[in-house]
Design an enzyme around this catalytic site. Structure first.
Site, PDB file in Angstrom:
ATOM      1  N   ASN A   1      -0.671   6.216   2.611  1.00 36.76           N
ATOM      2  CA  ASN A   1      -0.900   6.686   1.255  1.00 36.76           C
ATOM      3  C   ASN A   1      -2.021   7.715   1.291  1.00 36.76           C
ATOM      4  O   ASN A   1      -3.082   7.472   1.872  1.00 36.76           O
ATOM      5  CB  ASN A   1      -1.301   5.512   0.349  1.00 36.76           C
ATOM      6  CG  ASN A   1      -1.380   5.906  -1.108  1.00 36.76           C
ATOM      7  OD1 ASN A   1      -1.126   7.046  -1.458  1.00 36.76           O
ATOM      8  ND2 ASN A   1      -1.739   4.965  -1.956  1.00 36.76           N
TER       9      ASN A   1
ATOM     10  N   GLU B   1      -1.077  -5.120   3.239  1.00 35.91           N
ATOM     11  CA  GLU B   1      -1.159  -4.171   4.344  1.00 35.91           C
ATOM     12  C   GLU B   1      -0.792  -4.848   5.656  1.00 35.91           C
ATOM     13  O   GLU B   1      -1.322  -5.921   5.989  1.00 35.91           O
ATOM     14  CB  GLU B   1      -2.581  -3.589   4.445  1.00 35.91           C
ATOM     15  CG  GLU B   1      -2.935  -2.695   3.266  1.00 35.91           C
ATOM     16  CD  GLU B   1      -4.274  -2.002   3.459  1.00 35.91           C
ATOM     17  OE1 GLU B   1      -5.005  -2.394   4.378  1.00 35.91           O
ATOM     18  OE2 GLU B   1      -4.560  -1.065   2.696  1.00 35.91           O
TER      19      GLU B   1
ATOM     20  N   SER C   1      -5.060   6.183  -1.280  1.00 37.98           N
ATOM     21  CA  SER C   1      -5.027   4.722  -1.234  1.00 37.98           C
ATOM     22  C   SER C   1      -6.317   4.142  -1.801  1.00 37.98           C
ATOM     23  O   SER C   1      -7.420   4.577  -1.455  1.00 37.98           O
ATOM     24  CB  SER C   1      -4.848   4.253   0.212  1.00 37.98           C
ATOM     25  OG  SER C   1      -4.877   2.849   0.283  1.00 37.98           O
ATOM     26  N   SER C   2      -6.189   3.177  -2.679  1.00 40.43           N
ATOM     27  CA  SER C   2      -7.362   2.488  -3.228  1.00 40.43           C
ATOM     28  C   SER C   2      -7.916   1.558  -2.164  1.00 40.43           C
ATOM     29  O   SER C   2      -7.241   0.637  -1.725  1.00 40.43           O
ATOM     30  CB  SER C   2      -6.987   1.687  -4.482  1.00 40.43           C
ATOM     31  OG  SER C   2      -6.534   2.524  -5.501  1.00 40.43           O
TER      32      SER C   2
ATOM     33  N   THR D   1      -1.723   2.680  -8.180  1.00 40.04           N
ATOM     34  CA  THR D   1      -2.758   3.459  -8.859  1.00 40.04           C
ATOM     35  C   THR D   1      -2.150   4.367  -9.916  1.00 40.04           C
ATOM     36  O   THR D   1      -2.662   4.479 -11.041  1.00 40.04           O
ATOM     37  CB  THR D   1      -3.549   4.285  -7.839  1.00 40.04           C
ATOM     38  OG1 THR D   1      -4.157   3.396  -6.890  1.00 40.04           O
ATOM     39  CG2 THR D   1      -4.642   5.092  -8.527  1.00 40.04           C
TER      40      THR D   1
ATOM     41  N   SER E   1       0.836  -1.181   0.000  1.00 37.75           N
ATOM     42  CA  SER E   1       0.000   0.000   0.000  1.00 37.75           C
ATOM     43  C   SER E   1       0.879   1.242   0.000  1.00 37.75           C
ATOM     44  O   SER E   1       1.771   1.397   0.826  1.00 37.75           O
ATOM     45  CB  SER E   1      -0.902   0.005   1.240  1.00 37.75           C
ATOM     46  OG  SER E   1      -1.676   1.169   1.280  1.00 37.75           O
ATOM     47  N   GLY E   2       0.641   2.139  -0.954  1.00 36.32           N
ATOM     48  CA  GLY E   2       1.437   3.354  -1.061  1.00 36.32           C
ATOM     49  C   GLY E   2       2.622   3.227  -1.983  1.00 36.32           C
ATOM     50  O   GLY E   2       3.432   4.162  -2.075  1.00 36.32           O
TER      51      GLY E   2
ATOM     52  N   GLY F   1      -2.832  -3.045  -2.084  1.00 28.02           N
ATOM     53  CA  GLY F   1      -1.551  -3.676  -1.788  1.00 28.02           C
ATOM     54  C   GLY F   1      -1.559  -4.397  -0.456  1.00 28.02           C
ATOM     55  O   GLY F   1      -2.486  -4.297   0.349  1.00 28.02           O
TER      56      GLY F   1
END
Length: 1049
Positions: free
Chosen positions: A96, A328, A99-100, A51, A46-47, A326
């Site tokens: 992030n 986590e 973040s998605s 994206t 994540s981050g 992602g």
């Protein structure tokens, strides 16, 4: 962007591999040139930038595709779907700022030229728990902050919202503002993107109303209230937010308030209603908010798919782009059910990477007989089995725990895990049978730990059961279904009382596992391309590179093993048949057709091109090329050869085209020459024929003139004889005439002398009688002369021919009085006849109607004198010409005699409703003025009489025959400015019809009107003018309608 695309197209492939555009270019070329479906898997923590990488891939594909209005429209819609989904599905987290919080897989569909036709988006597991609660330092989804920051004041007023974030319980305040994010500008971007994608304005407004409703829902608070039986019941504290939310969604406030206080449980044929305490009410509120937002997000994805999907049903080439959350790893208090599901998805993606790269590639070398030294790698299939096994997997046990009867808690679920998964090497818990974790204080009692491929993750078991159940009380679903909002009914179809389903809905874990399985099967059908995003640091800052973090990611992503496999293996492989088909033009022995085995043809081809033996290897069914430079060399040679072949084809085509053109010109020349010779001969023939005709005409003219001269000479001779004879006979006749005249004169002279003599004798005899008769004769002569003078004077002083001119010359003598009067009548009747003879049939009909109106209303109706000067127009609406009434005109089969707007009087209040009144020879029709819809069609034989007052009002009642089908609803009380004309035409139609009686007209200031089963008296009174000179109708009681007619000043 154009510069980057141009550079990536011209740069060598080995340099392009260093950027995301290189991989996108490779996937796009493989899809377009080799007709292979592709997928691009973007993975990482994540981050790490997944994206942004997906945006780069989409932008690159859009830039290199073809141009054109439709193609550009499709590309723009595909690109603009990202801002919409990011606004509703992305949020700021501690790792992030964008973040998605959902997984997205987009299949982009291309035609045979490589131009995009459309796409299909699939979404996976939106983190809907974020709607009601966010960890410290994180925000809710972007759209809430964008709406409050970027919407206009008028929009916020319509949505009943305020810009202050602190007024909404669902919005965290510690991270409301994010550096580098302009929520107001992003809101305008989202609105513009929704318009480009194809959202209608009312759909955008409906979406914003649902977002506002979620914010209002979070402000609803409850208080306990004790009941008489000792149980606690929840009640809404402040009903203002509940009221505003219900107004936004079109729900009755009492229905939703009861759904927050009671819960109905159905079992077979029984229903049990129980009260909800405050905690249960808050749970129901949050569950409704989460479901409302989650279903809205799914509807958005479906709506976007409707806009961007390909319109043609032919087979398409597909490129998939996977941008999913992602891996986590949060602190202990933050790793919950959502992180467990997210990490499970990443395990599956890692497994497909291992299957399709490390394992599949090494097995292929062995299968093809290529010398190979096996490279060891970690296979995470054991971790995937721990989570998804249908019998002993964690998700299966969680579903089993949710479905079993009795008391179910998170602790019972953890106990089951400790019992079944105790011996698994990747599962750790402090309460399981393995004694080595008993004293591990880093492992709390209410948690369990899984050793993922990316590291150990500690999950807090609290909330697993509730989040997996994802229950929404049926009362809330049914309340939502009762809403008048256009979108709510679509989002809650299970709330339909007619479609009640007592079957328990599938759990969240089961749905996610099924969708992940579908995704994996989809990815396995395509050629994979990987973008591994590496996160440089945990500080969300640039120019900082944490070695340990990067190395950890490189290791657990399996990049080291992948590099070793790639370095030891071959960069490119292809079956012999496609390879020979693609490169056979590079060798004269294989071009254009190779008749032997494909492998022999490839070996001949490579030998002819002098490819070093260490660069290639021949497998059982494929050729393997070690270095990409060799492949680039083959492609460059193929490109040059294709240019030469294109030149050859052009040469042959141009020669064929020139020969064809020459033959066509030669054939055309022959045709033109033939036509010209034909034209020349035809012209010569016409000239000869014309000359012959002229000679013939001159000859015939000469012969005719010669004959004419002979005939004229003969005729003159005959005429000379006749003339001489005529002169002789004339001389003889004149002599005889003179003789006869002389004789006659002599006889006349004798007679004249005799007459004079006889007259003299008579005068002498009768002279004595003259004086006795002279008076009477003089009187008769005088009277005759006076009458003659009277007629001559009357002739010169005649009045005009107008029938309304009352002038007449005065009589000169009294004895002519009778004659004078009679002549005046005769003259008036004569000029009236002359005036009538000038009338057309239409004008005669108008005057006949005016005459009939005079017979009916003159001296009886005070409104009649003002109507005399007004012509009867009939069609006041021009219904046959006005397009507004085209549908109504087509509904009437007969000719319309009268079309006007009347007021239909309502019995309940005396007010008038505008209606269109149409009159034909058989029916009269009442229709709605706005829509033109026919309200009533009454046959004229059913109308027995018409009632009007004696005053200056326009009210009239059409009374229908009792017992007829038209009289079911009673008589009609109407009001019109053209009352005299309407009743005259009705009366005239009844008088001319042979099959029905003459229409009766009642003129009275008080008459009865039948309304359904009751008779109502309509009474007309005179009143002083108060509010103008308008007539008013008021209801006095159930049996009396009073019409006030202002008196004239």
């Amino acid at each position: 962007m154009d510069g980057i695309v141009s550079w990536s197209l011209l740069a060598p492939r080995c340099l392009m591999l260093k950027i995301s555009y290189a991989l996108a270019d490779e996937a796009y070329r493989s899809l377009r040139d080799q007709d292979k479906d592709q997928c691009i898997l973007i993975t990482g923590e994540s981050g790490a930038g997944k994206t942004e990488a997906s945006k780069l891939v989409m932008s690159y594909v859009a830039a290199v595709c073809g141009k054109g209005h439709e193609v550009n429209k499709v590309k723009e819609q595909l690109l603009q779907s990202n801002p919409v989904l990011e606004a509703f599905g992305n949020a700021k987290t501690v790792r992030n700022d964008n973040s998605s919080r959902f997984g997205k897989y987009m299949d982009i569909e291309f035609d045979f030229k490589g131009d995009p036709l459309g796409g299909v988006i699939s979404n996976y597991l939106l983190e809907k728990s974020r709607v009601v609660k966010q960890p410290r330092g994180e925000r809710n989804f972007h759209v809430f902050y964008q709406l409050l920051s970027g919407a206009s004041d008028d929009t916020l007023r319509k949505l009943k919202l305020d810009r202050d974030f602190s007024k909404y319980n669902y919005l965290s305040l510690d991270s409301a503002a994010v550096n580098g994010l302009d929520d107001a500008a992003n809101f305008r971007t989202v609105r513009n993107a929704m318009q480009i994608v194809g959202f209608m304005e009312d759909e955008v407004q409906s979406v914003l109303e649902l977002v506002a409703a979620v914010l209002k829902l979070g402000n609803i608070e409850f208080k306990p209230e004790s009941r008489c039986n000792g149980t606690d019941e929840s009640r809404v504290k402040d009903k203002n937010d509940l009221k505003e939310m219900c107004e936004l969604l079109g729900i009755e406030q009492s229905v939703l308030e009861r759904a927050f206080s009671y819960r109905t449980v159905e079992a077979k044929m029984e229903k049990v209603s129980t009260t909800l305490n405050v905690a249960q009410a808050y749970y129901a509120r949050d569950a409704l908010a989460k479901n409302l937002y989650s279903r809205l997000f799914s509807w958005l994805v479906t709506r976007i798919n409707e806009s961007i999907q390909a319109q043609t049903k032919a087979r398409h080439k597909v490129m998939g782009v996977l941008d999913i959350y992602g891996f986590e790893i949060f602190e202990v208090r933050d790793n919950s059910f959502e992180q467990f599901i997210i990490n499970y998805c990443n395990e599956k993606l890692q497994q497909i990477f291992i299957e399709l790269t490390l394992r599949e590639e090494q097995e292929e070398y062995v299968r093809e007989g290529i010398e190979w030294t096996n490279i060891e790698y970690f296979n995470n299939a054991i971790i995937c089995d721990l989570i998804e096994n249908n019998q002993n997997g964690i998700l299966a046990m969680l579903d089993e725990e949710c479905l079993r009867p009795g008391t179910v808690t998170d602790e019972t679920f953890l106990d089951k895990l400790n019992t079944i998964c105790a011996d698994h090497q990747h599962f750790e818990s402090r309460l399981n049978k393995n004694s080595k974790f008993l004293n591990d204080h880093s492992l709390p009692h209410n948690c369990f730990r899984i050793q993922h491929y990316a590291g150990k993750v500690l999950y807090r078991v609290e909330g697993f059961v509730d989040k997996n159940n994802d229950l929404l009380y049926r009362d809330l679903s049914q309340a939502m279904y009762k809403a008048n909002h256009s979108l709510i009914k679509q989002l809650f179809p299970e709330g339909n009382p007619a479609k009640v389903n007592l079957k328990r809905p599938p759990t969240a874990g089961f749905q996610f596992r099924a969708s992940v399985g579908t995704l994996m099967r989809n990815l396995q059908t395509k050629n994979p391309n990987y973008i591994r995003c590496i996160k440089p640091n945990d500080k969300k800052a640039s120019h900082i590179f944490t070695d340990s973090l990067v190395c950890h990611q490189v290791r657990y992503l399996g990049l080291m093993e992948n590099v070793r496999v790639r370095r030891a293996g071959y960069a490119f492989r292809q079956p012999y048949e496609p390879c020979l088909e693609r490169y056979k033009m590079l060798c004269k022995r294989t071009w254009p057709h190779w008749k032997g085995p494909a492998r022999d043809g490839v070996e001949v081809l490579m030998a002819d091109l002098q490819i070093p033996a260490e660069e290639i290897a021949y497998g059982r069914s494929k050729i393997f090329i070690r270095n990409p430079r060799t492949l680039f060399f083959l492609e460059e040679k193929r490109k040059q050869c294709l240019q030469d072949l294109a030149t050859l084809i052009q040469k042959i085509y141009r020669g064929w085209k020139c020969r064809t053109h020459f033959l066509l010109m030669k054939k055309s020349q022959i045709v033109v020459a033939a036509w010209y010779r034909r034209y020349a001969q035809q012209k010569k023939y016409r000239n000869i024929k014309s000359a012959t005709t002229v000679v013939q005409s001159y000859t015939r003219g000469w012969q005719a003139r010669k004959l004419l001269r002979e005939l004229k000479y003969q005729k003159r001779c005959e005429e000379a004889v006749t003339t001489i004879a005529a002169f002789w006979h004339g001389t003889q006749a004149r002599r005889e005439l003179r003789r006869l005249k002389e004789e006659a004169r002599r006889k006349h002279a004798v007679a004249l002398i005799w007459a004079y003599w006889q007259g003299l004798k008579v005068r002498r005899e009768y002279r004595k009688f003259f004086r006795a008769n002279a008076g009477k004769k003089i009187y008769d002569f005088t009277i005759q002369r006076i009458i003659q003078k009277y007629f001559l004077g009357l002739k010169s002083n005649m009045p005009s021919m107008s029938p309304i001119d009352k002038k007449w010359p005065a009589r000169p003598y009294s004895f002519l009085d009778g004659v004078h009067t009679e002549l005046r009548k005769i003259f008036h009747h004569w000029r009236c006849k002359k005036y009538r003879d000038q009338f057309t049939e239409e004008k005669k009909a108008v005057y006949e109607e005016k005459l009939e109106a005079s017979e009916i209303f003159k001296g009886k109706k005070a409104l009649y004198p003002s109507s005399v000067s007004q012509p009867f127009k009939g069609d006041y609406l021009e219904i046959s010409k006005n397009p507004k009434y085209q549908k109504l005109n087509s509904a009437v089969d007969e000719k319309v005699l009268l079309a006007d707007v009347v007021n239909k009087i309502n019995r309940a209040n005396g007010k008038g409703t505008p209606r269109i009144f149409l009159l034909t020879k058989k029916n009269f029709v009442l229709a709605d003025q706005k829509t033109g819809q026919v309200k009533a069609s009454i046959p004229l034989p059913d109308v027995t009489s018409v009632s009007v007052s004696t005053q200056k009002d326009g009210f009239f009642a059409l009374k229908l025959k009792e017992g007829s089908a038209s009289a079911v609803k009673g008589d009609f009380l109407l009001s019109s400015e053209h009352l005299i004309e309407i009743i005259t035409k009705l009366h005239r139609i009844g008088a001319t019809a042979a099959d029905r009686e003459k229409l009766k007209v009642d003129i009275s200031d008080e008459f009865l009107v039948q309304f359904k089963q009751d008779k109502v008296c309509v009474k007309f009174i005179q009143s002083s003018p108060k509010n103008g000179n308008s007539v008013s109708c008021k209801r006095k009681n159930n049996r009396l309608l009073e019409v006030s007619v202002p008196t004239s000043p």
